[in-house]
Design an enzyme around this catalytic site. Sequence first.
Site, short mmCIF file in Angstrom:
data_model
loop_
_atom_site.label_atom_id
_atom_site.label_comp_id
_atom_site.label_asym_id
_atom_site.label_seq_id
_atom_site.Cartn_x
_atom_site.Cartn_y
_atom_site.Cartn_z
N SER A 183 8.86 -12.22 -16.58
CA SER A 183 9.06 -10.92 -17.27
C SER A 183 8.68 -11.02 -18.57
O SER A 183 8.08 -9.73 -19.54
CB SER A 183 10.75 -10.64 -17.44
OG SER A 183 11.13 -10.60 -16.31
N ARG A 188 6.19 -18.33 -34.88
CA ARG A 188 7.10 -17.35 -35.45
C ARG A 188 7.61 -16.31 -34.64
O ARG A 188 6.51 -15.48 -34.16
CB ARG A 188 6.69 -16.87 -37.00
CG ARG A 188 6.68 -17.74 -37.98
CD ARG A 188 5.96 -17.04 -39.27
NE ARG A 188 5.96 -18.05 -40.36
CZ ARG A 188 5.15 -19.18 -40.61
NH1 ARG A 188 4.21 -19.30 -39.52
NH2 ARG A 188 5.24 -19.66 -41.55
N ASP A 234 20.40 -15.26 -5.97
CA ASP A 234 19.72 -16.14 -6.84
C ASP A 234 20.79 -16.77 -7.95
O ASP A 234 20.77 -18.12 -8.10
CB ASP A 234 18.55 -15.81 -7.46
CG ASP A 234 17.30 -15.60 -6.44
OD1 ASP A 234 17.28 -16.26 -5.43
OD2 ASP A 234 16.58 -14.73 -6.50
P1 NAD Z 1 20.99 -12.52 -12.42
O1 NAD Z 1 21.63 -13.61 -11.87
O2 NAD Z 1 21.48 -11.18 -12.20
O3 NAD Z 1 19.37 -12.76 -12.08
C1 NAD Z 1 18.80 -11.70 -12.65
C2 NAD Z 1 17.61 -11.50 -11.60
O4 NAD Z 1 16.66 -12.59 -11.63
C3 NAD Z 1 17.89 -11.24 -10.25
O5 NAD Z 1 17.22 -10.19 -9.71
C4 NAD Z 1 17.56 -12.44 -9.59
O6 NAD Z 1 17.24 -12.36 -8.17
C5 NAD Z 1 16.52 -12.83 -10.27
N1 NAD Z 1 15.75 -14.07 -10.29
C6 NAD Z 1 16.91 -15.44 -10.39
N2 NAD Z 1 15.89 -16.42 -10.18
C7 NAD Z 1 14.65 -16.02 -10.01
C8 NAD Z 1 13.51 -16.80 -9.72
N3 NAD Z 1 13.68 -18.32 -9.74
N4 NAD Z 1 12.59 -16.04 -9.29
C9 NAD Z 1 12.53 -14.62 -9.44
N5 NAD Z 1 13.61 -14.04 -9.56
C10 NAD Z 1 14.74 -14.77 -9.88
O7 NAD Z 1 21.01 -13.01 -14.17
P2 NAD Z 1 21.71 -14.24 -14.57
O8 NAD Z 1 22.78 -14.83 -14.03
O9 NAD Z 1 21.94 -13.71 -16.20
O10 NAD Z 1 20.53 -15.34 -15.06
C11 NAD Z 1 19.98 -15.88 -13.92
C12 NAD Z 1 18.27 -15.99 -14.14
O11 NAD Z 1 18.01 -14.57 -14.19
C13 NAD Z 1 17.90 -16.75 -15.43
O12 NAD Z 1 17.51 -17.94 -15.16
C14 NAD Z 1 16.57 -15.87 -15.73
O13 NAD Z 1 15.44 -16.44 -15.45
C15 NAD Z 1 16.91 -14.70 -14.97
N6 NAD Z 1 16.91 -13.38 -16.06
C16 NAD Z 1 15.86 -12.67 -16.09
C17 NAD Z 1 15.81 -11.61 -16.98
C18 NAD Z 1 14.43 -10.81 -17.31
O14 NAD Z 1 13.68 -11.00 -16.38
N7 NAD Z 1 14.33 -10.14 -18.33
C19 NAD Z 1 16.73 -11.39 -17.83
C20 NAD Z 1 17.74 -12.35 -17.95
C21 NAD Z 1 17.87 -13.37 -16.66
#
Ligand code: NAD
Length: 277
Positions: free
Chosen positions: A175, A157, A55
């Site tokens: 999340s 806040r 993704d």
């Molecule tokens: P990444 O590419 O490692 O992705 C992190 C995880 O998010 C992967 O498992 C990916 O499959 C999943 N993911 C991405 N888009 C998704 C969607 N639309 N629906 C369900 N799962 C999805 O991380 P990165 O490159 O730092 O950021 C890419 C995306 O990852 C960000 O847009 C954010 O939404 C997500 N992310 C999530 C968290 C969290 O859930 N705590 C933290 C950081 C980033």
Amino acid sequence: MTQMNYTGKSRVAIIANGKYQSKRIASKIFSALKHDPNFYLSKDNPDIVISIGGDGMLLSVFHMYEKALDKVRFVGIHTGHLGFYTDYRDFEVDEFLKNLRLDRGEKISYPLLRVTVTTADGRIVTARALNEASLRRIEKTMVADVAINGTQLERFRGDGITVSTPTGSTAYNKSIGGAVLHPTVEAFQMTEIASLNNRVYRTLGSSIIIPKGETVTIEPKRVGSYTVSIDNKSFSYRNVAKMEFFLDDKKISFLSTPSHIGFWERVKDAFIGEVDE
Ligand code: NAD
């Protein structure tokens, strides 16, 4: 599902992440298509963009081609588990090639988010997000006024606020407690990140679904350093005056092949798995 004006030969871009398995799949697809008279392989001005990776890779590829959204259709091949933006796994390349050769221009489109950041010195930066855009203050509590379509809703806040697209609702938004939204719904979602809620400070607390045509405005009330995240990229700004969010007039389109997986199937596969009877 809609059909594009299909005129035969397709220009195809193949973009893979750095993993060995992704490069191997890219070269398999390249070999299969390079002598096919129906395809022209080029990273310039493509009609179809094949993203190979996960993704995160699809998010990067989207931003690479976001200026050509009227023309481009995307398709993702995942080299790990099934993703949210990927229709094929790495062992399904033959099926992917078969479906690509049967393609007649059908597409399925999903809403995107448009964001503007106005800095205190009057600079305006605009961006588009496929998953989400967030405003956060890292070193201290973020204090900000939140308005929806001009109605002052609350003084927030906490750590920050995330605004997600329907397809992004299953990513960071989920999340932090946001709802899962079907990607064909023409709306976006605002979700709080660790809001302070006690007898003195009050926010709505729940995430909010906002329809197309309305705007969310966040106005930070303290000077300092803010982090603006757009999908997988983050930027630092000193003194953000306001950040606005609304649904974009453009959408992302995916190749609508028989393997374009239904949304609830993806949700089940990603978050639930098989249920024991
Ligand atoms: P990444 O590419 O490692 O992705 C992190 C995880 O998010 C992967 O498992 C990916 O499959 C999943 N993911 C991405 N888009 C998704 C969607 N639309 N629906 C369900 N799962 C999805 O991380 P990165 O490159 O730092 O950021 C890419 C995306 O990852 C960000 O847009 C954010 O939404 C997500 N992310 C999530 C968290 C969290 O859930 N705590 C933290 C950081 C980033």
